[in-house]
Design a protein around this motif. Structure first.
Motif, short mmCIF file in Angstrom:
data_model
loop_
_atom_site.label_atom_id
_atom_site.label_comp_id
_atom_site.label_asym_id
_atom_site.label_seq_id
_atom_site.Cartn_x
_atom_site.Cartn_y
_atom_site.Cartn_z
N PRO B 23 0.80 -1.23 0.00
CA PRO B 23 0.00 0.00 0.00
C PRO B 23 0.83 1.28 0.00
CG PRO B 23 -0.48 -1.34 1.96
CD PRO B 23 0.48 -2.11 1.14
N VAL B 24 1.95 1.26 0.71
CA VAL B 24 2.76 2.48 0.76
C VAL B 24 3.40 2.75 -0.60
CG1 VAL B 24 4.83 3.52 1.76
CG2 VAL B 24 3.17 2.37 3.25
N ALA B 25 3.97 1.71 -1.21
CA ALA B 25 4.59 1.90 -2.52
C ALA B 25 3.54 2.32 -3.55
CB ALA B 25 5.26 0.60 -2.97
N PHE B 26 2.37 1.69 -3.47
CA PHE B 26 1.31 2.02 -4.42
C PHE B 26 0.87 3.47 -4.25
CE2 PHE B 26 -3.07 2.23 -5.88
CZ PHE B 26 -2.96 1.65 -7.14
N THR B 27 0.79 3.93 -2.99
CA THR B 27 0.39 5.31 -2.73
C THR B 27 1.40 6.28 -3.37
OG1 THR B 27 -0.55 4.59 -0.64
CG2 THR B 27 -0.26 6.94 -0.92
N LEU B 28 2.68 5.93 -3.27
CA LEU B 28 3.70 6.79 -3.88
C LEU B 28 3.56 6.80 -5.41
CD1 LEU B 28 6.77 5.75 -1.68
CD2 LEU B 28 5.39 7.85 -1.54
N VAL B 29 3.31 5.64 -5.98
CA VAL B 29 3.18 5.54 -7.44
C VAL B 29 2.01 6.40 -7.94
CG1 VAL B 29 2.59 4.00 -9.35
CG2 VAL B 29 4.27 3.27 -7.65
N VAL B 30 0.82 6.21 -7.34
CA VAL B 30 -0.33 6.94 -7.86
C VAL B 30 -0.29 8.41 -7.46
CG1 VAL B 30 -1.83 4.93 -8.02
CG2 VAL B 30 -1.82 6.27 -5.91
N GLY B 31 0.44 8.72 -6.38
CA GLY B 31 0.62 10.12 -6.01
C GLY B 31 1.32 10.88 -7.13
N VAL B 32 2.15 10.18 -7.89
CA VAL B 32 2.83 10.77 -9.04
C VAL B 32 2.00 10.60 -10.31
CG1 VAL B 32 4.89 10.66 -10.50
CG2 VAL B 32 5.08 10.40 -8.00
N ALA B 33 1.46 9.39 -10.51
CA ALA B 33 0.77 9.09 -11.77
C ALA B 33 -0.62 9.73 -11.84
CB ALA B 33 0.65 7.57 -11.95
N PHE B 34 -1.36 9.69 -10.75
CA PHE B 34 -2.73 10.23 -10.75
C PHE B 34 -2.98 11.08 -9.50
CE2 PHE B 34 -2.99 5.94 -12.71
CZ PHE B 34 -3.36 6.30 -14.00
N PRO B 35 -2.21 12.17 -9.34
CA PRO B 35 -2.32 12.93 -8.08
C PRO B 35 -3.73 13.48 -7.82
CG PRO B 35 -1.01 14.12 -9.70
CD PRO B 35 -1.23 12.75 -10.26
N PHE B 36 -4.42 13.94 -8.88
CA PHE B 36 -5.74 14.53 -8.70
C PHE B 36 -6.72 13.50 -8.15
CE2 PHE B 36 -9.96 15.34 -10.68
CZ PHE B 36 -10.27 16.51 -10.01
N GLN B 37 -6.78 12.34 -8.81
CA GLN B 37 -7.72 11.29 -8.39
C GLN B 37 -7.33 10.72 -7.02
OE1 GLN B 37 -6.30 11.57 -11.40
NE2 GLN B 37 -7.42 10.45 -12.99
N ALA B 38 -6.04 10.48 -6.82
CA ALA B 38 -5.61 9.82 -5.59
C ALA B 38 -5.95 10.64 -4.36
CB ALA B 38 -4.10 9.55 -5.64
N HIS B 39 -5.98 11.96 -4.52
CA HIS B 39 -6.28 12.82 -3.37
C HIS B 39 -7.73 13.27 -3.32
CE1 HIS B 39 -2.19 12.98 -1.79
NE2 HIS B 39 -1.78 13.03 -3.06
N GLY B 40 -8.60 12.62 -4.07
CA GLY B 40 -10.02 12.85 -3.85
C GLY B 40 -10.74 13.65 -4.92
N SER B 41 -10.11 13.91 -6.07
CA SER B 41 -10.75 14.68 -7.15
C SER B 41 -11.34 15.98 -6.61
CB SER B 41 -11.85 13.85 -7.84
OG SER B 41 -11.34 12.62 -8.28
N LEU B 42 -10.52 16.70 -5.84
CA LEU B 42 -11.01 17.90 -5.17
C LEU B 42 -11.14 19.06 -6.16
CD1 LEU B 42 -8.92 17.64 -1.89
CD2 LEU B 42 -11.29 16.95 -2.27
N VAL B 43 -12.21 19.84 -5.96
CA VAL B 43 -12.48 20.99 -6.83
C VAL B 43 -12.20 22.25 -6.04
CG1 VAL B 43 -14.28 22.16 -8.15
CG2 VAL B 43 -14.28 19.66 -8.01
N MET B 44 -11.39 23.16 -6.61
CA MET B 44 -11.02 24.40 -5.92
C MET B 44 -11.72 25.59 -6.59
SD MET B 44 -8.41 23.13 -4.06
CE MET B 44 -7.33 21.69 -4.14
#
Lengths: 568, 192
Positions: B23-44
């Protein structure tokens, strides 16, 4: 509320099932290779060798059924103790940005048993109770290992049936390691990437505060994707969030919904073909697969039809469309019905809609699928070995009726095998009936029901059907968090999991020692269409006859009230 | 005894692999590959404040905005830190009272004709970000009137916002947050 189109939904289902079957066929070759040790050459082999030395097991030393069962049970006890402790200690541990304290002891007990037994019945709400560490290092781990345990038992049963004159059925440590690292983990990794690309969250962020059109909102976060995938792939079903796969962060689009259903069915659909390969007769694998598919499509069609008919009490108020209470817009009726059927045909129990709010007969479909013993694809591993129990029973009954010696793949079925098959087939049902009856008498247990009348009974029966068969889905109105339900449920889950598992290992051990008799004119072919149909009927007779009184007084009574325009 | 030793060691190794490293490695991977989705598709908003998530519905009640589905989450509607449904059975009188009450409220707000079921029945998550295309269209006259915008313009906006997922089973639907933001943009463009 877009009116669903049954024709195009049926075509889509056909394509989906064809894809599933094709993938299962391909995967079955890989899976049988993994368990035959084909990956032990090359780089994985060196890691494996080091690992087996570290944990002090000789990968070439196999065990009889007693040793295999003992190691499986010991491994699961260790897993239980670790998870139970982690849930009680999470308040002192890191990765807990919301600062959640310990689980209440009876909830920790129920949750630990639930995840170890592949049930994932949840009496806690993930996002208000569990730290990220508990979700990831506790619950996710058991999602892998309980799934692995089921697959290992299924493999051991396959070996028992296909081997000749040996007491040995495998090395549990080797099987669970290979299953976890070579089968579950790679599929989970790739599927998790797809899920995140669609919007499933994966982070260790604290909950996010937003201020939008509906005022302030606190949005729960977490390492969801890695748990979501294995929860489906391993037919575990325990949601990261309370709303499970109805939650947009677990299942954000129509596409992720299909992917998750695919993951739920993938391994259970693969195992009959693995068996076909091991037995050297793919026809036998197809026969098992066909029997499962017949019941699956029948159940799905029934669920779709009754949900399409909807709830007349609501439409009479001036409302258009199918009943949407407890359902999400983005999946459509077909996506909801397919998920619901898949999750209860297997032992998954993840939900993308709330079953308590389905129409009465709609809610009866998942209940029936569980009470059939979850043999329609079934849980990863457990579905296959329970199905073998039913096949042994079918062979025996057919043998009695037509005067032939009961044989299964050239092995004579004797009293010990029948005893174990009957234990496997009946144990969950006995638990459901006894515990439901007891709960109707225990003071205060009835007040846990949310809905009045026959629906309340459905809630109660559903709970014990779900726990005894290690499904984990719920009629969520029933409040299962009281100490009585938590402890009775833990008992149901543990007995429902390990009694059939050990019984089937015993059956496998006894079959392995037998000689194989070449098929003669007196042999009943177990891969013919007739036998497939016969097995389906045996499954239906056992399930429906045992539970008909409960169906009649719960969902069927409620359906009659509803179509007469009454309320409860 | 050797079973226990092996069980504990193997459990520790597998926990480390699938429960920590993965899970930790995967979090790092998607934090780079899909940062918007991984952090909740937040709208500013323009100032960088989080107005919500594109995937999480909001409890919109103000006139002049499209409403989402009813929500039965605990404590407050659209409680995004405690998802959940009503779990009301199909013949429970409480369900019928709630549906009738929501229908009456929609009628008061100026909605006429048959009301789509998703607009009066609560979702499974309590956070459903979508409504069906029909559920958006029945709200058009009321929203247009409250905004002083032409109905055709608002209806065109709804159709432009409709998601037709090209995936089997799901029908056309609309993301309510996205629609309301587009509506604000439309209104801002039309004001002097």
């Amino acid at each position: 509320m877009t009116i669903p189109d049954p024709t195009s939904d049926a075509i889509a289902l056909g394509i989906f099932l064809a894809l599933l079957t094709g993938t299962a066929l391909l995967l079955s070759r890989y899976v049988s290779g993994v368990f035959a040790g084909e990956l032990s050459h090359g780089p994985p082999g060196r890691i494996e060798e080091w690992l087996f030395r570290l944990v002090r097991t000789d990968p070439l030393r196999e065990e009889g059924w007693r040793g295999y069962a003992r190691n499986m049970l010991v491994f699961n006890v260790v897993g239980f103790l670790f998870l139970f402790s982690l849930l009680l200690l999470q308040g002192f541990l890191p990765l807990n940005p919301q600062g959640y304290g310990a689980f209440a002891p009876h909830v920790a007990l129920n949750t630990a048993v639930s995840f170890v037994t592949n049930t994932n019945w949840q009496v806690y709400a993930g996002e208000t109770t569990a730290s990220y560490l508990a979700q990831m290092a506790g619950l996710t781990v058991q999602n892998f290992l309980s799934a692995g345990t089921g697959i290992c038992i299924a493999l051991a049963v396959m070996r028992g049936i296909t081997r000749r004159t040996t007491p040995l059925i495998g090395n549990f440590w080797v099987d669970i390691t290979r299953c976890t690292l070579y089968i579950l983990l790679p599929i989970a990794f790739v599927a998790s990437l797809l899920l995140v690309s669609q919007g499933v969250v994966q982070n260790f962020d604290p909950y996010v505060h937003a201020d939008g059109y509906g005022g302030p909102q606190t949005i729960a976060m977490g390492p969801v994707a890695t748990q979501e995938t294995i929860k489906n792939l391993g037919t575990n079903g325990g949601g990261f969030f309370s709303a499970n796969a109805a939650h947009p962060y677990e299942n954000p689009t129509a596409l992720t919904n299909l992917l998750e259903i695919f993951l739920i069915l993938l391994i259970p659909a693969t195992l009959p073909f693995v068996f076909g390969r091991m037995a050297g007769t793919m026809r036998q694998g197809w026969a098992i697969y066909a029997a499962m598919l017949v019941i699956f499509v029948g159940a799905l069609g029934a669920l779709y039809a009754v949900e399409l008919a909807g709830n007349p009490l609501v439409t009479d108020l001036g409302v258009a469309g199918v009943s949407m209470e407890g359902k999400e817009v983005r999946f459509g009726l077909g996506g909801t019905a397919l998920f619901t059927t898949a999750t209860t045909a297997t032992s998954c129990g993840a939900v993308n809609a709330m079953f308590d709010s389905l129409t009465p007969l709609g809610g009866m479909v998942p209940l029936l699928l569980m009470l059939l013993g979850e043999v329609v694809f079934g849980g990863v591993g457990s579905g296959f070995y329970t199905f073998v129990g039913f096949m042994v029973l079918s062979v025996f009954v057919a043998g009695l009726m037509i005067g032939r010696t009961p044989e299964f793949l050239g092995k004579k079925i004797d009293v010990p095998e029948m005893r174990m098959a009957v234990v496997t087939v009946l144990a969950p049902g006995v638990l459901v009936v006894v515990l439901s009856a007891v709960s109707l008498l225990v003071p205060g247990a009835l007040s846990a029901m949310l809905n009045p009348g026959p629906h309340g009974l459905s809630e109660l029966v559903y709970a014990f059907a779900s726990m005894s068969n290690n499904n984990g889905s719920a009629f969520g109105g029933l409040d299962g968090s009281s100490p009585y339900y938590a402890v009775a449920g833990s008992l149901a889950m543990a007995v429902g999991r390990f009694v059939p598992a050990v019984a089937m290992l015993a059956l496998a051990g006894s079959m392995a020692q037998k000689k194989r008799v070449p098929p003669g004119p007196g042999t009943l072919p177990t891969s013919s269409a007739t036998f497939v149909l016969w097995t389906v009927l045996v499954i239906l007779i056992v399930g429906v006859l045992t539970f008909f009184p409960l169906f009649a007084t719960g969902p069927i009574a409620e359906h009659l009230i509803m179509i007469e325009g009454g309320t409860t | 005894m050797s079973s226990w030793k092996t069980a504990i060691l193997l459990f520790a190794v597998l926990t480390a692999v699938v429960g920590v490293v993965y899970p930790v490695a995967f979090t790092l991977v998607v934090g780079v590959a899909f940062p918007f989705q991984a952090h909740g598709s937040l709208v500013m908003d323009a100032e960088g404040r989080v107005v919500g998530s594109a995937l999480i519905g909001q409890n919109v009640t103000a006139p002049g905005y499209f409403q989402g589905r009813p929500s039965a989450t605990p404590y407050t509607a659209y409680n995004a830190s405690h998802s959940g449904a009503s779990n009301l059975g199909p013949t429970n009188p409480v369900l019928l009272e709630e549906v009738a009450g929501r229908l009456a409220a929609l009628r008061d707000a100026g909605v006429t004709g048959q009301v789509p079921s998703d607009l009066v029945q609560a979702s499974g998550s309590g956070l459903d970000p979508h409504i069906s295309l029909e559920a958006a269209l029945v709200q058009v006259p009321a929203v247009a009137k409250a905004r002083g915008l032409p109905e055709e313009a608002v209806a065109a906006l709804v159709r432009a916002e409709a998601i037709d997922p090209l995936v089997p089973f799901a029908g056309p639907h609309v993301n309510v947050l996205s629609l309301n933001r587009a509506l604000d943009d439309l209104a801002a463009g039309q004001s002097p």
